[in-house]
Scaffold this active site. Structure first.
Site, PDB file in Angstrom:
ATOM      1  CB  CYS A   1      -6.021   2.333   5.661  1.00  0.00           C
ATOM      2  SG  CYS A   1      -5.208   0.868   5.021  1.00  0.00           S
TER       3      CYS A   1
ATOM      4  CB  THR B   1      -5.258   1.747   9.844  1.00  0.00           C
ATOM      5  OG1 THR B   1      -3.988   1.105  10.033  1.00  0.00           O
ATOM      6  CG2 THR B   1      -5.233   3.144  10.448  1.00  0.00           C
TER       7      THR B   1
ATOM      8  CD  GLU C   1      -2.872   1.138  13.269  1.00  0.00           C
ATOM      9  OE1 GLU C   1      -3.948   1.766  13.231  1.00  0.00           O
ATOM     10  OE2 GLU C   1      -2.557   0.277  12.421  1.00  0.00           O
TER      11      GLU C   1
ATOM     12  CB  CYS D   1      -0.898   0.002   1.228  1.00  0.00           C
ATOM     13  SG  CYS D   1       0.019   0.097   2.790  1.00  0.00           S
TER      14      CYS D   1
ATOM     15  CG  HIS E   1       3.475  -0.654  12.571  1.00  0.00           C
ATOM     16  ND1 HIS E   1       4.816  -0.923  12.393  1.00  0.00           N
ATOM     17  CD2 HIS E   1       2.800  -1.553  11.822  1.00  0.00           C
ATOM     18  CE1 HIS E   1       4.938  -1.950  11.567  1.00  0.00           C
ATOM     19  NE2 HIS E   1       3.747  -2.340  11.204  1.00  0.00           N
TER      20      HIS E   1
ATOM     21  CB  SER F   1      -2.698  -6.532  12.026  1.00  0.00           C
ATOM     22  OG  SER F   1      -4.091  -6.448  12.245  1.00  0.00           O
TER      23      SER F   1
ATOM     24  CG  HIS G   1       4.406  -5.987  11.388  1.00  0.00           C
ATOM     25  ND1 HIS G   1       3.251  -5.696  12.088  1.00  0.00           N
ATOM     26  CD2 HIS G   1       5.431  -5.605  12.194  1.00  0.00           C
ATOM     27  CE1 HIS G   1       3.568  -5.174  13.264  1.00  0.00           C
ATOM     28  NE2 HIS G   1       4.882  -5.099  13.341  1.00  0.00           N
TER      29      HIS G   1
ATOM     30  CB  CYS H   1       0.845   4.788   7.624  1.00  0.00           C
ATOM     31  SG  CYS H   1      -0.458   4.940   6.379  1.00  0.00           S
TER      32      CYS H   1
ATOM     33  CB  SER I   1       3.655  -5.277   5.163  1.00  0.00           C
ATOM     34  OG  SER I   1       3.006  -6.393   5.748  1.00  0.00           O
TER      35      SER I   1
END
Length: 318
Positions: free
Chosen positions: A201, A171, A132, A18, A80, A230, A47, A102, A274
């Protein structure tokens, strides 16, 4: 004629990196070019072990606490986000800090701060202990943010029915899980204030939607990503919930559980936000050794989001 069985492979699009992950990796690479190695990074920048190992080879040193970095070093905060105490510690030790958080996580931080200044109690929907969540809760004084993980947690909240409340979310949650918790919050606290725009997100929701479109049509699902990611874990869960019982999270091709693919005629493939595309290609190569592949890309959204680098890195790198 090949004696390998035929396998229909449905590739999810969008998948993989992303905009926030691309930015975070570029932050480390630009910092290495501008300032030279070593660059210290607090927590894994994203991650994914493959990404982290690649940055290590270029001169990044990953630490869990700033105390592991020497005074005066260049340090980067991961995508994060971090509690406010972390940049304060960096400043007190004259560390040269660059924030790779982010921007969509920073948006959640700002929302929480605004609610706090306006006298509202804040409920955070997220997973306890996730980096996060630790960062978001650490934006405000202890006790200002209360965490809920599942709908049942809402019943235990200590707030009165008329108390001024707002909620924010991690997110990278499952959209369905988040919706269940939010429904419980609104049922108990009808006056609770929602985010102006959802906090999960765009990349998380887009990747989950692509999996939902394919899951019921395939015999198995492979999610490329790391176990501590996650959003990757949520993709595997989404596949299972939407009709694909044989879904597996696979960091690398060597990790494929081939027993789960025994006798299948079709498989869905996606990657967490990721996970780089090179790992998807590695998985496809491994599948091609055992099957004759028929590839089909299923596109549910197009993404053109990008985020600028932090100001410290925007000037031209020689």
């Amino acid at each position: 004629m090949s004696d390998k069985p035929q396998l229909n492979v449905f590739l999810c699009a969008p998948r993989g990196f992303c905009a926030g992950v691309v930015r975070a990796i570029e932050v480390v690479e630009h910092a290495l070019r501008k300032f030279g190695a070593p660059i210290y990074v607090r927590h894994e920048i994203v991650h994914n072990r493959y990404v982290v190992d690649g940055l290590k080879r270029k001169g990044a040193i990953f630490v869990e606490e700033l105390s592991e970095a020497p005074d005066g070093a260049h340090v980067i905060f991961s995508a994060h986000g971090v509690p406010k105490s972390v940049p304060q510690e960096a400043e007190s030790r004259q560390l040269l800090a660059i924030d790779a958080t982010c921007p969509l996580v920073t948006k959640v931080h700002r929302e929480a701060e605004i609610h706090y200044r306006r006298g509202r109690k804040i409920v955070l929907v997220g997973h306890r202990g996730h980096i996060e969540v630790v960062g978001t809760m650490g934006q405000l004084p202890e006790g200002a943010v209360v965490l809920v993980e599942k709908p049942e947690d809402v019943a235990a909240l200590p707030f009165a029915a008329n108390e001024p409340l707002a909620y924010v979310t991690q997110t990278t949650l499952s959209m369905d899980d988040m919706a269940e918790v939010v429904q419980a919050l609104k049922a108990r606290y009808p006056q609770i204030i929602s985010p102006h725009k959802q906090d999960v997100c765009y990349a998380t929701s887009n990747r989950q939607e692509a999996v939902k479109q394919i899951a019921a049509q395939v015999d198995a699902f492979i999610v490329v990503g790391s176990p501590n990611s996650s959003n990757s874990q949520r993709l595997r869960e989404v596949a299972e919930r939407n009709g694909c019982a044989r879904a597996q999270l696979v960091p690398r091709a060597v990790d494929i559980d081939w027993a789960q693919l025994d006798g299948i005629a079709s498989v869905g493939v996606t990657a967490g936000a990721s996970a780089p595309e090179v790992l998807v290609e590695e998985i496809l190569d491994a599948l091609a050794e055992k099957f004759d592949l028929i590839l089909d890309t299923v596109t549910t959204a197009t993404e053109d989001v990008s985020f600028p680098l932090p100001r410290e890195l925007r000037e031209r790198v020689a």
